[in-house]
Scaffold this motif. Structure first.
Motif, short mmCIF file in Angstrom:
data_model
loop_
_atom_site.label_atom_id
_atom_site.label_comp_id
_atom_site.label_asym_id
_atom_site.label_seq_id
_atom_site.Cartn_x
_atom_site.Cartn_y
_atom_site.Cartn_z
N GLN A 82 0.49 -1.09 0.22
CA GLN A 82 0.05 -0.34 -0.49
C GLN A 82 0.98 1.00 -0.05
N PHE A 83 1.75 1.14 0.70
CA PHE A 83 2.56 2.14 1.33
C PHE A 83 2.76 2.41 -0.82
N TYR A 84 3.80 1.76 -1.92
CA TYR A 84 4.01 2.06 -3.17
C TYR A 84 2.55 2.17 -3.53
N LEU A 85 1.38 1.61 -3.68
CA LEU A 85 0.67 2.39 -4.29
C LEU A 85 0.18 3.52 -3.68
N ALA A 86 0.37 4.31 -2.79
CA ALA A 86 0.04 5.06 -2.49
C ALA A 86 0.58 6.28 -3.05
N HIS A 87 1.57 6.67 -3.90
CA HIS A 87 2.32 6.97 -4.41
C HIS A 87 3.32 7.39 -5.81
N GLU A 88 2.92 6.98 -6.78
CA GLU A 88 3.39 6.36 -8.02
C GLU A 88 4.64 6.49 -8.30
N PRO A 89 5.23 7.95 -8.09
CA PRO A 89 6.93 8.07 -8.17
C PRO A 89 7.77 6.65 -7.52
N THR A 90 6.80 6.34 -6.21
CA THR A 90 7.43 5.54 -5.31
C THR A 90 7.43 4.20 -6.27
N LEU A 91 6.60 3.38 -6.75
CA LEU A 91 6.16 2.51 -7.22
C LEU A 91 6.81 2.52 -8.78
#
Length: 98
Positions: free
Chosen positions: A57-66
């Protein structure tokens, strides 16, 4: 056609995502700040149901991080969502199956 991901495959991807976080001097502090987890408590927290879903969820909440993770690992963004849905705490349907 979308196919379901096994829980084992989802866990593997989530552990890979956690390892990526742990090795990144920018992402790890942000993750720790958002979750309130102390660095020394990550191993214990990782054993809790729902923790790996929280990592995804951490990754999916922030597209640049994903996208950063996906580019670095050759993963597909849609696989992150599929993995989340296959983990406890990541999808209400999963919780109803047990």
């Amino acid at each position: 056609m979308k196919t379901n991901m096994t829980t084992e495959s989802a866990q593997t991807l989530a552990v890979q995502a956690l390892a990526f976080l742990a090795g990144d001097d920018e992402l790890l502090p942000r993750f720790l700040s958002l979750t309130g987890i102390q660095p020394g408590d990550i191993r214990t927290a990782a054993r809790e149901p729902g923790f790996l879903a929280g990592v995804l969820q951490f990754y999916l909440a922030h597209e640049p991080t994903l996208m950063r993770f996906c580019e670095a690992t050759g993963s597909k963004p849609e696989d992150m969502q599929r993995a989340l849905n296959a983990l406890p705490g990541g999808d209400e349907a999963w919780d109803r199956q047990i």
